[in-house]
Write a protein that holds these residues in place. Structure first.
Motif, PDB file in Angstrom:
ATOM      1  N   THR A  10       0.847  -1.200   0.000  1.00 15.39           N
ATOM      2  CA  THR A  10       0.000   0.000   0.000  1.00 15.39           C
ATOM      3  C   THR A  10       0.878   1.244   0.000  1.00 15.39           C
ATOM      4  O   THR A  10       2.033   1.194   0.421  1.00 15.39           O
ATOM      5  CB  THR A  10      -0.959  -0.012   1.203  1.00 15.39           C
ATOM      6  N   ARG A  11       0.312   2.343  -0.469  1.00 11.75           N
ATOM      7  CA  ARG A  11       1.040   3.621  -0.465  1.00 11.75           C
ATOM      8  C   ARG A  11       0.047   4.771  -0.457  1.00 11.75           C
ATOM      9  O   ARG A  11      -1.123   4.600  -0.816  1.00 11.75           O
ATOM     10  CB  ARG A  11       1.981   3.724  -1.653  1.00 11.75           C
ATOM     11  N   THR A  49       5.039  -0.766   2.700  1.00 16.60           N
ATOM     12  CA  THR A  49       4.719   0.604   2.303  1.00 16.60           C
ATOM     13  C   THR A  49       5.956   1.494   2.338  1.00 16.60           C
ATOM     14  O   THR A  49       6.838   1.284   3.175  1.00 16.60           O
ATOM     15  CB  THR A  49       3.631   1.193   3.217  1.00 16.60           C
ATOM     16  N   ASP A  51       5.580   4.558   3.202  1.00 21.09           N
ATOM     17  CA  ASP A  51       5.067   5.691   3.974  1.00 21.09           C
ATOM     18  C   ASP A  51       5.064   5.437   5.481  1.00 21.09           C
ATOM     19  O   ASP A  51       4.371   4.540   5.971  1.00 21.09           O
ATOM     20  CB  ASP A  51       3.643   6.016   3.516  1.00 21.09           C
ATOM     21  N   ARG A  78       6.830  -4.393  -3.977  1.00 14.20           N
ATOM     22  CA  ARG A  78       6.891  -4.210  -2.519  1.00 14.20           C
ATOM     23  C   ARG A  78       6.819  -5.553  -1.799  1.00 14.20           C
ATOM     24  O   ARG A  78       7.547  -5.806  -0.839  1.00 14.20           O
ATOM     25  CB  ARG A  78       5.743  -3.327  -2.039  1.00 14.20           C
TER      26      ARG A  78
END
Length: 108
Positions: A10-11, A49, A51, A78
């Protein structure tokens, strides 16, 4: 050997809906809904991620999250980074679970 590992890429920088993983559904971040559903499978679960904001949410809820490169082209990249660099053993099965599936059932 771990039987199954679920890795959720996810990002925050999505072009269609920026900050999508952090959007709240019933006062809980979307990514946390996905993580909690994955944990119900009794598999080892990681969020992948670039983030820190996402990492913080997962870790504040006793989850596992890994900072990945910002340069990845896909979520699969990822997942591969976490597989190669962060798993202690090679699982039988790696599941790439999309981070924008808050209503997924652990039985599926």
């Amino acid at each position: 050997m771990t039987e199954n590992v679920i890795i959720i890429p996810t990002r925050l920088e999505a072009t269609r809906l920026p900050n999508k993983p952090m959007k709240k559904i019933n006062n809980k971040e979307m990514i946390l809904h996905v993580y909690e559903a994955a944990k119900k499978t009794n598999s080892e679960v990681y969020v992948a991620t670039p983030d820190q904001k996402i990492v913080d949410v997962i870790k504040q809820n006793n989850g596992k999250a890994v900072i990945t490169s910002i340069n990845h082209q896909t979520g699969t990249d990822r997942v591969f980074e976490v597989f190669k660099g962060h798993l202690n053993s090679e699982p039988n099965l790696i599941i790439n679970l999309q981070g924008d599936m808050p209503n997924i059932s652990p039985e599926t």
